[in-house]
Design a protein around this motif. Structure first.
Motif, mmCIF file in Angstrom:
data_model
loop_
_atom_site.group_PDB
_atom_site.id
_atom_site.type_symbol
_atom_site.label_atom_id
_atom_site.label_comp_id
_atom_site.label_asym_id
_atom_site.label_seq_id
_atom_site.Cartn_x
_atom_site.Cartn_y
_atom_site.Cartn_z
ATOM 1 N N SER A 1 1.337 -16.772 -8.515
ATOM 2 C CA SER A 1 1.978 -16.002 -7.452
ATOM 3 C C SER A 1 2.979 -16.917 -6.770
ATOM 4 C CB SER A 1 0.945 -15.512 -6.437
ATOM 5 O OG SER A 1 0.100 -14.554 -7.016
ATOM 6 N N GLY B 1 -1.335 -19.268 4.971
ATOM 7 C CA GLY B 1 -2.044 -18.278 4.167
ATOM 8 C C GLY B 1 -1.893 -18.525 2.682
ATOM 9 N N TYR B 2 -0.682 -18.889 2.260
ATOM 10 C CA TYR B 2 -0.463 -19.199 0.838
ATOM 11 C C TYR B 2 -1.241 -20.449 0.448
ATOM 12 C CZ TYR B 2 3.491 -16.045 1.503
ATOM 13 O OH TYR B 2 4.284 -14.973 1.808
ATOM 14 N N SER C 1 -4.806 -19.464 -0.019
ATOM 15 C CA SER C 1 -4.944 -18.691 -1.248
ATOM 16 C C SER C 1 -4.870 -19.582 -2.483
ATOM 17 C CB SER C 1 -3.856 -17.618 -1.313
ATOM 18 O OG SER C 1 -3.980 -16.855 -2.482
ATOM 19 N N ARG D 1 -6.238 -22.207 -3.061
ATOM 20 C CA ARG D 1 -7.552 -22.774 -3.416
ATOM 21 C C ARG D 1 -8.219 -21.953 -4.513
ATOM 22 N NH1 ARG D 1 -7.897 -23.328 2.528
ATOM 23 N NH2 ARG D 1 -7.426 -25.507 2.948
ATOM 24 N N HIS D 2 -7.763 -20.707 -4.700
ATOM 25 C CA HIS D 2 -8.388 -19.795 -5.655
ATOM 26 C C HIS D 2 -7.445 -19.331 -6.761
ATOM 27 C CE1 HIS D 2 -11.557 -19.656 -2.695
ATOM 28 N NE2 HIS D 2 -10.645 -19.364 -1.780
ATOM 29 N N GLN D 3 -6.152 -19.499 -6.555
ATOM 30 C CA GLN D 3 -5.162 -18.985 -7.501
ATOM 31 C C GLN D 3 -3.926 -19.869 -7.430
ATOM 32 O OE1 GLN D 3 -4.217 -14.836 -6.865
ATOM 33 N NE2 GLN D 3 -2.158 -15.127 -7.640
ATOM 34 N N TRP E 1 -0.252 -20.982 -6.934
ATOM 35 C CA TRP E 1 0.865 -20.531 -6.107
ATOM 36 C C TRP E 1 2.030 -21.506 -6.255
ATOM 37 C CZ3 TRP E 1 2.241 -16.659 -2.670
ATOM 38 C CH2 TRP E 1 1.288 -15.652 -2.499
#
Length: 79
Positions: free
Chosen positions: A7, A48-49, A52, A54-56, A58
């Protein structure tokens, strides 16, 4: 090998194309790209990114535009 889904967040529409080319050149798949229309908007959403990520995977692209001497200085300031 399974391609990584990435992402992204960028300042503007032209940056979207750059991000997509980078990810695809490395064999990844672009999940989604958020075009935020400016550095201020992008920076406000960066925590926020970062959480995030940490799981996906970016990727965030931002133009320096003279605001920082180098990418490392920008990262140190923003993160």
């Amino acid at each position: 090998m399974i391609p990584v889904s990435v992402s992204g967040a960028v300042e503007g529409p032209s940056d979207d194309h750059v991000l997509q080319r980078i990810v695809q050149a490395k064999g990844g798949l672009v999940h989604r790209v958020q075009v935020l229309h400016g550095k201020t908007n992008l920076r406000s959403r960066l925590p926020g990114y970062n959480a995030s990520a940490r799981h996906q995977a970016w990727l965030v692209l931002v133009d320096l535009n003279g605001s920082h001497a180098c990418p490392a200085a920008l990262a140190q300031d923003w993160l």
